[in-house]
Design a protein around this motif. Structure first.
Motif, PDB file in Angstrom:
ATOM      1  N   GLN A   1      -4.647   9.002  -5.317  1.00  0.00           N
ATOM      2  CA  GLN A   1      -4.997   7.581  -5.381  1.00  0.00           C
ATOM      3  C   GLN A   1      -4.031   6.740  -4.554  1.00  0.00           C
ATOM      4  O   GLN A   1      -4.438   5.794  -3.883  1.00  0.00           O
ATOM      5  CB  GLN A   1      -5.016   7.093  -6.829  1.00  0.00           C
ATOM      6  N   GLU A   2      -2.752   7.084  -4.581  1.00  0.00           N
ATOM      7  CA  GLU A   2      -1.768   6.351  -3.781  1.00  0.00           C
ATOM      8  C   GLU A   2      -2.030   6.559  -2.289  1.00  0.00           C
ATOM      9  O   GLU A   2      -1.898   5.628  -1.491  1.00  0.00           O
ATOM     10  CB  GLU A   2      -0.355   6.791  -4.146  1.00  0.00           C
ATOM     11  N   GLN A   3      -2.414   7.774  -1.902  1.00  0.00           N
ATOM     12  CA  GLN A   3      -2.740   8.039  -0.506  1.00  0.00           C
ATOM     13  C   GLN A   3      -3.980   7.265  -0.076  1.00  0.00           C
ATOM     14  O   GLN A   3      -4.032   6.722   1.033  1.00  0.00           O
ATOM     15  CB  GLN A   3      -2.945   9.538  -0.276  1.00  0.00           C
ATOM     16  N   LEU A   4      -4.965   7.213  -0.950  1.00  0.00           N
ATOM     17  CA  LEU A   4      -6.188   6.465  -0.645  1.00  0.00           C
ATOM     18  C   LEU A   4      -5.886   4.978  -0.489  1.00  0.00           C
ATOM     19  O   LEU A   4      -6.390   4.321   0.431  1.00  0.00           O
ATOM     20  CB  LEU A   4      -7.213   6.691  -1.756  1.00  0.00           C
ATOM     21  N   LYS A   5      -5.059   4.461  -1.358  1.00  0.00           N
ATOM     22  CA  LYS A   5      -4.661   3.055  -1.270  1.00  0.00           C
ATOM     23  C   LYS A   5      -3.921   2.797   0.040  1.00  0.00           C
ATOM     24  O   LYS A   5      -4.185   1.798   0.726  1.00  0.00           O
ATOM     25  CB  LYS A   5      -3.776   2.698  -2.469  1.00  0.00           C
ATOM     26  N   ALA A   6      -3.032   3.698   0.420  1.00  0.00           N
ATOM     27  CA  ALA A   6      -2.295   3.552   1.680  1.00  0.00           C
ATOM     28  C   ALA A   6      -3.254   3.593   2.876  1.00  0.00           C
ATOM     29  O   ALA A   6      -3.071   2.845   3.845  1.00  0.00           O
ATOM     30  CB  ALA A   6      -1.237   4.647   1.799  1.00  0.00           C
ATOM     31  N   LEU A   7      -4.260   4.445   2.803  1.00  0.00           N
ATOM     32  CA  LEU A   7      -5.259   4.510   3.872  1.00  0.00           C
ATOM     33  C   LEU A   7      -5.968   3.171   4.025  1.00  0.00           C
ATOM     34  O   LEU A   7      -6.109   2.655   5.141  1.00  0.00           O
ATOM     35  CB  LEU A   7      -6.290   5.610   3.575  1.00  0.00           C
ATOM     36  N   HIS A   8      -6.407   2.587   2.912  1.00  0.00           N
ATOM     37  CA  HIS A   8      -7.095   1.296   2.977  1.00  0.00           C
ATOM     38  C   HIS A   8      -6.161   0.193   3.475  1.00  0.00           C
ATOM     39  O   HIS A   8      -6.590  -0.686   4.225  1.00  0.00           O
ATOM     40  CB  HIS A   8      -7.683   0.933   1.614  1.00  0.00           C
ATOM     41  N   GLU A   9      -4.902   0.244   3.077  1.00  0.00           N
ATOM     42  CA  GLU A   9      -3.946  -0.757   3.554  1.00  0.00           C
ATOM     43  C   GLU A   9      -3.738  -0.630   5.061  1.00  0.00           C
ATOM     44  O   GLU A   9      -3.646  -1.637   5.775  1.00  0.00           O
ATOM     45  CB  GLU A   9      -2.615  -0.608   2.819  1.00  0.00           C
TER      46      GLU A   9
END
Length: 127
Positions: free
Chosen positions: A15-23
């Protein structure tokens, strides 16, 4: 219980990686919008100069300015969509983190309880 804890820990990481991708995508779209805006302003600035080729090719200048404005609008819209995805990913990350912390705390309590019970059993066996 520890397998659930491990799965939740991995899910938090995903989830943290996905959030970083969107950011990252959000920042990329904002940068593209800024670049398109700069290009449009530069073209408008060149259009008004006396030594510019805009007098010979006004349609080309107008088309390029319009294309830059359209690119800027598309990039800003994409950035807005990514901002929504960031908010969603952030909420999911927080939810999974809370679940992970709950499971971790429960595991720690159960482990501490088992240690205490083992100590009590050990003292009874010594007596």
């Amino acid at each position: 219980m520890s397998t659930r804890k491990d799965r939740l820990r991995k899910l938090v990481k995903v989830q943290e990686q996905l959030k970083a991708l969107h950011e990252t995508r959000h920042a990329t779209f904002l940068a593209a919008a800024q670049a398109a805006e700069t290009e449009a302003k530069e073209l408008i600035g060149h259009f008004d100069q006396d030594n510019s080729l805009s007098g010979l090719f006004p349609d080309l200048y107008h088309r390029r300015i319009a294309q830059a404005v359209v690119r800027q609008e598309k990039s800003l819209e994409s950035a807005r969509q990514e901002a929504g995805l960031i908010a969603t990913a952030n909420a999911r990350t927080n939810m999974v983190e809370r679940a992970y912390k709950d499971v971790r705390n429960r595991d720690e309590r159960e482990s501490a309880d088992r240690e205490r019970l083992d100590l009590i059993a050990q003292k009874r066996n010594e007596e």
